[in-house]
Design an enzyme around this catalytic site. Structure first.
Site, short mmCIF file in Angstrom:
data_model
loop_
_atom_site.label_atom_id
_atom_site.label_comp_id
_atom_site.label_asym_id
_atom_site.label_seq_id
_atom_site.Cartn_x
_atom_site.Cartn_y
_atom_site.Cartn_z
N ALA A 131 5.97 52.82 -15.13
CA ALA A 131 5.42 51.80 -14.25
C ALA A 131 5.34 52.23 -12.79
CB ALA A 131 6.28 50.53 -14.35
N ASN A 197 14.31 51.26 -15.90
CA ASN A 197 13.81 52.59 -16.26
C ASN A 197 13.17 53.29 -15.07
OD1 ASN A 197 14.50 52.95 -19.02
ND2 ASN A 197 12.90 51.54 -19.62
N HIS A 227 7.46 47.50 -7.68
CA HIS A 227 8.28 48.69 -7.48
C HIS A 227 7.94 49.31 -6.13
CE1 HIS A 227 9.35 48.33 -11.68
NE2 HIS A 227 8.07 48.34 -12.01
#
Length: 274
Positions: A131, A197, A227
């Site tokens: 991601a 992750n 993120h």
């Protein structure tokens, strides 16, 4: 291509849907490794929803059975336990593995075992970007050392349900962003195995688990799974912010993670890898 999948949850199902839409011809063989109690359901779904994805389809429950179908590439998308249980066996059999559950490598002994298994089998342990973006640059800068990496992961409050965040804050009552975790990437990956992750990916590509600083945030205003990270090195400085839509089947997973895995497969199938 002869493809193997470890797991048949949201990521695997979404991935197969994308494969069906993007590949020019069916896979030569698709083998899915799942828990015994899900074998019947998995078989039925493959025969129904995904009938055209592969010419040959098999459902198995153990790594040796998966290997008997001679996969050229295996995708793990079943969680930390599946990484520890199945991936070393596949790597030692000289089969490359894409590990989606990268946070599993926060276990130092497991990371060492996977690296040794890959070396013994002359296989590749492939850690996809998932991601987050800019991993190519981070890994390149890491060779020079002296990295400072700071990561902040923000998701809507309910995306943190079922995690230690529930004990730290009242997720249902939040009206503004609140940081509920501050620590290292190793701590984040261990405490939030289904949510961190990205922190593990940044750590493995860059400064390491102990030197990568992490903040996790529950934010009612988050547009999705956000993120953000910054990198300072002797060679360059950069920062990145990515607003990912959550997967339709699991709010904890960014849908771009699936496309990152799809890219790994298409790079193997197609004449050009990018």
């Amino acid at each position: 291509m002869r493809l193997g999948l470890i797991g048949f949850g949201n990521i695997a199902v979404t991935l197969l849907g994308q494969l069906a839409e993007t590949i020019d011809a069916p896979l030569e063989c698709l083998t899915v490794l799942c828990l015994p109690e899900f074998a019947g359901e998995t078989t039925a779904r493959l025969a129904g929803e995904f009938a055209g994805v592969a010419t040959e389809v098999a459902v198995v429950t153990e790594a040796p059975a998966l290997l008997s179908h001679r996969p050229q590439l295996v995708i793990e998308c079943a969680g930390h336990m599946a990484v520890a249980t199945h991936v070393p066996t596949v790597l030692r059999a000289s089969v490359d593995v894409v590990v989606v559950s990268i946070g599993a490598l926060s276990d130092e002994s497991l990371e060492k075992e996977l690296r040794l298994a890959a070396a013994d089998g002359r296989a590749h342990l492939i850690l996809p970007a998932g991601a987050v973006g800019g991993i190519d640059l981070l890994a390149a800068l890491g060779a020079a050392g002296g990295l400072e990496v700071r990561y902040r992961g923000s998701k809507p409050p309910l995306a943190w349900s079922g995690t230690p965040a529930e004990a730290a804050i009242d997720l249902g009552a939040l009206t503004e962003a609140e940081i509920f975790f501050t620590g290292t990437a190793r701590e984040a990956a261990r405490q939030f195995p289904k949510n961190a992750n990205v922190a593990a990916t940044l750590a493995l590509a860059g400064a390491g688990f102990e030197a990568t600083h992490v903040e996790l945030v529950a934010d009612p205003a988050a547009p999705g799974n956000v993120h953000e990270y910054s990198v300072v090195s002797p060679l360059a400085k950069y920062s990145m912010r990515i607003e990912n839509l959550p997967s339709a089947g699991n709010a904890k997973t960014s849908v771009s993670t699936v496309y990152s895995v799809l890219r790994e497969i298409r790079n193997r199938i197609g004449p050009v890898a990018i």
